[in-house]
Scaffold this motif. Sequence first.
Motif, mmCIF file in Angstrom:
data_model
loop_
_atom_site.group_PDB
_atom_site.id
_atom_site.type_symbol
_atom_site.label_atom_id
_atom_site.label_comp_id
_atom_site.label_asym_id
_atom_site.label_seq_id
_atom_site.Cartn_x
_atom_site.Cartn_y
_atom_site.Cartn_z
ATOM 1 N N GLY A 172 31.524 -21.848 -39.242
ATOM 2 C CA GLY A 172 32.896 -21.817 -39.728
ATOM 3 C C GLY A 172 33.109 -20.793 -40.834
ATOM 4 N N ASP A 173 32.039 -20.470 -41.576
ATOM 5 C CA ASP A 173 32.137 -19.454 -42.623
ATOM 6 C C ASP A 173 32.286 -18.051 -42.049
ATOM 7 N N LEU A 174 31.893 -17.884 -40.789
ATOM 8 C CA LEU A 174 31.947 -16.573 -40.127
ATOM 9 C C LEU A 174 32.657 -16.709 -38.780
ATOM 10 N N PRO A 175 33.969 -16.779 -38.776
ATOM 11 C CA PRO A 175 34.705 -16.981 -37.534
ATOM 12 C C PRO A 175 34.444 -15.905 -36.486
ATOM 13 N N GLU A 176 34.036 -14.716 -36.928
ATOM 14 C CA GLU A 176 33.744 -13.633 -35.984
ATOM 15 C C GLU A 176 32.546 -13.938 -35.082
ATOM 16 N N MET A 177 31.793 -14.981 -35.415
ATOM 17 C CA MET A 177 30.669 -15.397 -34.561
ATOM 18 C C MET A 177 31.167 -16.021 -33.262
ATOM 19 N N GLY A 178 32.423 -16.448 -33.233
ATOM 20 C CA GLY A 178 33.003 -16.988 -32.000
ATOM 21 C C GLY A 178 32.462 -18.344 -31.607
ATOM 22 N N ALA A 179 32.056 -19.147 -32.572
ATOM 23 C CA ALA A 179 31.505 -20.474 -32.267
ATOM 24 C C ALA A 179 32.600 -21.403 -31.772
ATOM 25 N N ASP A 180 32.197 -22.335 -30.944
ATOM 26 C CA ASP A 180 33.086 -23.396 -30.474
ATOM 27 C C ASP A 180 33.668 -24.105 -31.696
ATOM 28 N N GLU A 203 31.745 -26.748 -33.331
ATOM 29 C CA GLU A 203 30.464 -26.373 -33.927
ATOM 30 C C GLU A 203 30.625 -25.637 -35.251
ATOM 31 N N GLN A 204 31.803 -25.642 -35.826
ATOM 32 C CA GLN A 204 32.063 -24.893 -37.060
ATOM 33 C C GLN A 204 31.206 -25.359 -38.232
ATOM 34 N N GLY A 205 30.796 -26.627 -38.229
ATOM 35 C CA GLY A 205 29.976 -27.157 -39.316
ATOM 36 C C GLY A 205 28.490 -26.936 -39.133
ATOM 37 N N LEU A 206 28.070 -26.411 -37.986
ATOM 38 C CA LEU A 206 26.645 -26.154 -37.765
ATOM 39 C C LEU A 206 26.171 -24.994 -38.636
ATOM 40 N N VAL A 207 24.876 -24.997 -38.938
ATOM 41 C CA VAL A 207 24.292 -23.968 -39.799
ATOM 42 C C VAL A 207 24.078 -22.685 -38.992
ATOM 43 N N MET A 208 24.754 -21.615 -39.441
ATOM 44 C CA MET A 208 24.549 -20.298 -38.848
ATOM 45 C C MET A 208 23.293 -19.669 -39.456
ATOM 46 N N HIS A 209 23.113 -19.881 -40.773
ATOM 47 C CA HIS A 209 21.901 -19.420 -41.458
ATOM 48 C C HIS A 209 21.706 -20.246 -42.722
ATOM 49 N N ASP A 260 21.045 -23.657 -36.791
ATOM 50 C CA ASP A 260 21.355 -24.434 -35.594
ATOM 51 C C ASP A 260 21.654 -23.463 -34.458
ATOM 52 N N THR A 261 21.475 -23.931 -33.248
ATOM 53 C CA THR A 261 21.736 -23.115 -32.079
ATOM 54 C C THR A 261 23.080 -23.526 -31.491
ATOM 55 N N GLY A 262 24.076 -22.686 -31.670
ATOM 56 C CA GLY A 262 25.388 -22.972 -31.108
ATOM 57 C C GLY A 262 25.370 -22.866 -29.590
ATOM 58 N N SER A 263 26.432 -23.337 -28.967
ATOM 59 C CA SER A 263 26.489 -23.342 -27.500
ATOM 60 C C SER A 263 26.537 -21.941 -26.910
ATOM 61 N N MET A 264 26.771 -20.912 -27.742
ATOM 62 C CA MET A 264 26.787 -19.544 -27.241
ATOM 63 C C MET A 264 25.384 -18.980 -27.036
ATOM 64 N N MET A 265 24.349 -19.768 -27.439
ATOM 65 C CA MET A 265 22.965 -19.340 -27.297
ATOM 66 C C MET A 265 22.150 -20.450 -26.629
ATOM 67 N N GLN A 266 21.017 -20.085 -26.076
ATOM 68 C CA GLN A 266 20.117 -21.076 -25.478
ATOM 69 C C GLN A 266 19.204 -21.629 -26.566
ATOM 70 N N TYR A 267 19.120 -22.964 -26.641
ATOM 71 C CA TYR A 267 18.246 -23.602 -27.616
ATOM 72 C C TYR A 267 16.816 -23.627 -27.090
ATOM 73 N N VAL A 268 15.884 -23.234 -27.933
ATOM 74 C CA VAL A 268 14.458 -23.294 -27.615
ATOM 75 C C VAL A 268 13.812 -24.221 -28.639
ATOM 76 N N ALA A 269 13.309 -25.351 -28.176
ATOM 77 C CA ALA A 269 12.701 -26.346 -29.060
ATOM 78 C C ALA A 269 11.398 -25.820 -29.662
ATOM 79 N N PRO A 270 11.016 -26.335 -30.843
ATOM 80 C CA PRO A 270 9.741 -25.921 -31.445
ATOM 81 C C PRO A 270 8.582 -26.249 -30.505
ATOM 82 N N THR A 271 7.564 -25.416 -30.544
ATOM 83 C CA THR A 271 6.392 -25.639 -29.706
ATOM 84 C C THR A 271 5.170 -25.886 -30.581
ATOM 85 N N SER A 272 4.150 -26.443 -29.980
ATOM 86 C CA SER A 272 2.932 -26.714 -30.736
ATOM 87 C C SER A 272 2.199 -25.429 -31.099
ATOM 88 N N GLY A 273 2.594 -24.306 -30.532
ATOM 89 C CA GLY A 273 1.947 -23.038 -30.858
ATOM 90 C C GLY A 273 2.474 -22.400 -32.130
#
Length: 139
Positions: free
Chosen positions: A35-43, A46-52, A67-80
């Motif tokens: 929400g702090d950066l509307p130019e990101m085009g977030a849903d 999702e305005q309250g999600l952490v961009m950074h 946070d991973t907004g719906s405009m990107m694919q979320y990749v969960a943490p791995t054991s590696g």
Amino acid sequence: MVRMNPYLSFKDSAREALEFYQSVLGGELDVSTYGDLPEMGADPAEQGLVMHGQLETPGGLTLMAADTGSMMQYVAPTSGITVALTGGPDDLAYVTAAYEKLADGGTDVMPFGLAPWGDHYGQVTDRFGITWMFNVGTA
């Protein structure tokens, strides 16, 4: 000076995780939302999600997350992927306290203690699924 810093990815819990890590490690936390950066085009939902988010700890560690907004694919943490918290003899109390707090509610816990090679060592996967390794050298 070039620095290498952990950057953690969450689906929608980055703020909660960063605030938890701040309570564990101390330091100053700075959070920007989509929400702090509307130019990101977030849903709009999702305005309250952490961009950074960035945590600067007293010991010089910089821990970043988003946070991973719906405009990107979320990749969960791995054991590696592991965040390592290390230090020397003077850091033992700080690292021990961090280990104990991160292990609370965590899994895959390897108790923090004196290892065969002479350092204090332990591991844990915290309540957010992030794997941590701890190593403190002895005098």
